[in-house]
Motif scaffolding. Sequence first.
Motif, PDB file in Angstrom:
ATOM      1  N   HIS A  17     -16.485  10.009 -20.099  1.00 33.60           N
ATOM      2  CA  HIS A  17     -15.897   8.984 -20.975  1.00 33.60           C
ATOM      3  C   HIS A  17     -15.148   7.942 -20.144  1.00 33.60           C
ATOM      4  O   HIS A  17     -15.271   6.733 -20.393  1.00 33.60           O
ATOM      5  CB  HIS A  17     -14.968   9.645 -21.991  1.00 33.60           C
ATOM      6  N   GLY A  18     -14.397   8.392 -19.156  1.00 34.00           N
ATOM      7  CA  GLY A  18     -13.664   7.455 -18.310  1.00 34.00           C
ATOM      8  C   GLY A  18     -14.598   6.566 -17.504  1.00 34.00           C
ATOM      9  O   GLY A  18     -14.376   5.357 -17.400  1.00 34.00           O
ATOM     10  N   VAL A  19     -15.652   7.150 -16.944  1.00 33.31           N
ATOM     11  CA  VAL A  19     -16.599   6.350 -16.161  1.00 33.31           C
ATOM     12  C   VAL A  19     -17.341   5.373 -17.071  1.00 33.31           C
ATOM     13  O   VAL A  19     -17.505   4.192 -16.731  1.00 33.31           O
ATOM     14  CB  VAL A  19     -17.580   7.255 -15.392  1.00 33.31           C
ATOM     15  N   ARG A  20     -17.802   5.852 -18.237  1.00 28.75           N
ATOM     16  CA  ARG A  20     -18.474   4.943 -19.172  1.00 28.75           C
ATOM     17  C   ARG A  20     -17.543   3.819 -19.594  1.00 28.75           C
ATOM     18  O   ARG A  20     -17.963   2.657 -19.694  1.00 28.75           O
ATOM     19  CB  ARG A  20     -18.959   5.683 -20.420  1.00 28.75           C
ATOM     20  N   SER A  21     -16.278   4.133 -19.828  1.00 28.37           N
ATOM     21  CA  SER A  21     -15.321   3.095 -20.228  1.00 28.37           C
ATOM     22  C   SER A  21     -15.225   2.018 -19.159  1.00 28.37           C
ATOM     23  O   SER A  21     -15.184   0.822 -19.470  1.00 28.37           O
ATOM     24  CB  SER A  21     -13.951   3.711 -20.513  1.00 28.37           C
ATOM     25  N   TYR A  22     -15.204   2.441 -17.901  1.00 29.28           N
ATOM     26  CA  TYR A  22     -15.208   1.444 -16.816  1.00 29.28           C
ATOM     27  C   TYR A  22     -16.479   0.605 -16.867  1.00 29.28           C
ATOM     28  O   TYR A  22     -16.435  -0.629 -16.746  1.00 29.28           O
ATOM     29  CB  TYR A  22     -15.089   2.104 -15.444  1.00 29.28           C
ATOM     30  N   LEU A  23     -17.628   1.249 -17.023  1.00 28.48           N
ATOM     31  CA  LEU A  23     -18.899   0.523 -17.001  1.00 28.48           C
ATOM     32  C   LEU A  23     -19.013  -0.450 -18.168  1.00 28.48           C
ATOM     33  O   LEU A  23     -19.469  -1.586 -17.999  1.00 28.48           O
ATOM     34  CB  LEU A  23     -20.068   1.508 -16.985  1.00 28.48           C
ATOM     35  N   TRP A  24     -18.611  -0.020 -19.379  1.00 28.23           N
ATOM     36  CA  TRP A  24     -18.618  -0.959 -20.519  1.00 28.23           C
ATOM     37  C   TRP A  24     -17.688  -2.134 -20.214  1.00 28.23           C
ATOM     38  O   TRP A  24     -18.023  -3.283 -20.503  1.00 28.23           O
ATOM     39  CB  TRP A  24     -18.163  -0.271 -21.802  1.00 28.23           C
ATOM     40  N   ALA A  25     -16.519  -1.836 -19.667  1.00 29.36           N
ATOM     41  CA  ALA A  25     -15.533  -2.886 -19.384  1.00 29.36           C
ATOM     42  C   ALA A  25     -16.042  -3.844 -18.310  1.00 29.36           C
ATOM     43  O   ALA A  25     -15.932  -5.072 -18.445  1.00 29.36           O
ATOM     44  CB  ALA A  25     -14.206  -2.258 -18.952  1.00 29.36           C
ATOM     45  N   ALA A  26     -16.593  -3.297 -17.237  1.00 27.13           N
ATOM     46  CA  ALA A  26     -17.079  -4.136 -16.147  1.00 27.13           C
ATOM     47  C   ALA A  26     -18.243  -5.008 -16.600  1.00 27.13           C
ATOM     48  O   ALA A  26     -18.346  -6.184 -16.221  1.00 27.13           O
ATOM     49  CB  ALA A  26     -17.496  -3.266 -14.963  1.00 27.13           C
ATOM     50  N   ALA A  27     -19.126  -4.452 -17.421  1.00 22.52           N
ATOM     51  CA  ALA A  27     -20.244  -5.240 -17.949  1.00 22.52           C
ATOM     52  C   ALA A  27     -19.736  -6.362 -18.844  1.00 22.52           C
ATOM     53  O   ALA A  27     -20.221  -7.502 -18.769  1.00 22.52           O
ATOM     54  CB  ALA A  27     -21.207  -4.337 -18.712  1.00 22.52           C
ATOM     55  N   ALA A  28     -18.747  -6.053 -19.688  1.00 26.82           N
ATOM     56  CA  ALA A  28     -18.174  -7.083 -20.564  1.00 26.82           C
ATOM     57  C   ALA A  28     -17.501  -8.175 -19.745  1.00 26.82           C
ATOM     58  O   ALA A  28     -17.599  -9.363 -20.083  1.00 26.82           O
ATOM     59  CB  ALA A  28     -17.191  -6.457 -21.545  1.00 26.82           C
ATOM     60  N   ALA A  29     -16.821  -7.801 -18.678  1.00 23.70           N
ATOM     61  CA  ALA A  29     -16.170  -8.797 -17.824  1.00 23.70           C
ATOM     62  C   ALA A  29     -17.184  -9.790 -17.287  1.00 23.70           C
ATOM     63  O   ALA A  29     -16.959 -11.004 -17.294  1.00 23.70           O
ATOM     64  CB  ALA A  29     -15.439  -8.113 -16.672  1.00 23.70           C
ATOM     65  N   ARG A  30     -18.311  -9.273 -16.839  1.00 23.53           N
ATOM     66  CA  ARG A  30     -19.326 -10.153 -16.284  1.00 23.53           C
ATOM     67  C   ARG A  30     -19.985 -11.014 -17.358  1.00 23.53           C
ATOM     68  O   ARG A  30     -20.214 -12.204 -17.150  1.00 23.53           O
ATOM     69  CB  ARG A  30     -20.345  -9.323 -15.505  1.00 23.53           C
ATOM     70  N   SER A  31     -20.270 -10.423 -18.515  1.00 20.14           N
ATOM     71  CA  SER A  31     -20.927 -11.213 -19.567  1.00 20.14           C
ATOM     72  C   SER A  31     -19.989 -12.259 -20.167  1.00 20.14           C
ATOM     73  O   SER A  31     -20.432 -13.311 -20.614  1.00 20.14           O
ATOM     74  CB  SER A  31     -21.474 -10.301 -20.667  1.00 20.14           C
ATOM     75  N   GLU A  32     -18.675 -11.983 -20.149  1.00 17.17           N
ATOM     76  CA  GLU A  32     -17.705 -12.930 -20.706  1.00 17.17           C
ATOM     77  C   GLU A  32     -17.101 -13.850 -19.641  1.00 17.17           C
ATOM     78  O   GLU A  32     -16.267 -14.695 -19.949  1.00 17.17           O
ATOM     79  CB  GLU A  32     -16.589 -12.176 -21.435  1.00 17.17           C
ATOM     80  N   GLY A  33     -17.503 -13.654 -18.398  1.00 19.61           N
ATOM     81  CA  GLY A  33     -17.008 -14.510 -17.327  1.00 19.61           C
ATOM     82  C   GLY A  33     -15.546 -14.297 -16.984  1.00 19.61           C
ATOM     83  O   GLY A  33     -14.856 -15.235 -16.579  1.00 19.61           O
ATOM     84  N   LEU A  34     -15.061 -13.056 -17.123  1.00 18.55           N
ATOM     85  CA  LEU A  34     -13.663 -12.753 -16.823  1.00 18.55           C
ATOM     86  C   LEU A  34     -13.530 -12.256 -15.384  1.00 18.55           C
ATOM     87  O   LEU A  34     -14.257 -11.346 -14.962  1.00 18.55           O
ATOM     88  CB  LEU A  34     -13.130 -11.680 -17.773  1.00 18.55           C
ATOM     89  N   ALA A  35     -12.607 -12.834 -14.655  1.00 21.78           N
ATOM     90  CA  ALA A  35     -12.317 -12.366 -13.297  1.00 21.78           C
ATOM     91  C   ALA A  35     -11.375 -11.175 -13.395  1.00 21.78           C
ATOM     92  O   ALA A  35     -10.292 -11.288 -13.988  1.00 21.78           O
ATOM     93  CB  ALA A  35     -11.678 -13.484 -12.485  1.00 21.78           C
ATOM     94  N   VAL A  36     -11.798 -10.038 -12.862  1.00 24.86           N
ATOM     95  CA  VAL A  36     -10.977  -8.836 -12.950  1.00 24.86           C
ATOM     96  C   VAL A  36     -10.905  -8.141 -11.595  1.00 24.86           C
ATOM     97  O   VAL A  36     -11.722  -8.374 -10.705  1.00 24.86           O
ATOM     98  CB  VAL A  36     -11.525  -7.842 -14.001  1.00 24.86           C
ATOM     99  N   ASP A  37      -9.939  -7.272 -11.482  1.00 26.05           N
ATOM    100  CA  ASP A  37      -9.752  -6.424 -10.309  1.00 26.05           C
ATOM    101  C   ASP A  37     -10.486  -5.112 -10.607  1.00 26.05           C
ATOM    102  O   ASP A  37     -10.008  -4.278 -11.379  1.00 26.05           O
ATOM    103  CB  ASP A  37      -8.248  -6.195 -10.115  1.00 26.05           C
ATOM    104  N   ASP A  38     -11.671  -4.939 -10.033  1.00 30.79           N
ATOM    105  CA  ASP A  38     -12.506  -3.780 -10.362  1.00 30.79           C
ATOM    106  C   ASP A  38     -11.852  -2.452  -9.981  1.00 30.79           C
ATOM    107  O   ASP A  38     -11.984  -1.465 -10.710  1.00 30.79           O
ATOM    108  CB  ASP A  38     -13.876  -3.898  -9.685  1.00 30.79           C
ATOM    109  N   GLU A  39     -11.152  -2.416  -8.858  1.00 28.94           N
ATOM    110  CA  GLU A  39     -10.491  -1.174  -8.462  1.00 28.94           C
ATOM    111  C   GLU A  39      -9.409  -0.804  -9.474  1.00 28.94           C
ATOM    112  O   GLU A  39      -9.322   0.345  -9.922  1.00 28.94           O
ATOM    113  CB  GLU A  39      -9.868  -1.308  -7.078  1.00 28.94           C
TER     114      GLU A  39
END
Length: 198
Positions: free
Chosen positions: A32-54
């Motif tokens: 669940h934690g890993v999937r949550s990261y993957l959903w979040a990281a994918a959304a960041a890229r599709s929405e053009g949000l600059a985030v700190d992946d670590e």
Amino acid sequence: MRLDDLPLPDTPAARAALEVARRFHSPAFVNHGVRSYLWAAAAARSEGLAVDDELLFVSAALHDLGLEPAFDSHTLPFEEAGGLVAWVFAAGAGWTEERRDRAAAIIVAHMADAVDPAVDAEGYLLEIATALDISGRNPEAWDAEFRAEVLEAYPRLDLVGEFTGCIVDQAERKPGSTAAAAVAAGLPARLAANPLQL
């Protein structure tokens, strides 16, 4: 977006966060934690949000530790207890106080009704990612093929039963908490009906 486009962060802190998650969580909660990261990281890229992946990964991996008996607080909502655990973890990782505070705040934010991405991009992303993974909110915002890849790589296992038991327990013991509000609003039924589960 394909799963291969989103490798998990490979830093000492990210590896240690996953190790902590595996030590204290069941495999269903780790996934669940890993999937949550993957959903979040994918959304960041599709929405053009600059985030700190670590920072996002560490927060996603540790966000439910407050549900575990070793870290459960009888006075704090589980997301606040989990945020404090993340703060301590981040101190051990050598993060600055500001970065520790951010990790804690992101974890608290994941239980909010809504988070402004202009104010807290990582908190917003973890909130929408966990809403998808737990409640099945807005699955159409993620490509169906990507969803299938993530679920195959990190299956849900018995997340429904395990998470329902934890959140109901929190609600019963902490009637003023966000967990209690979520249970009252029908979270267990949404979890069971989550299209990711079917």
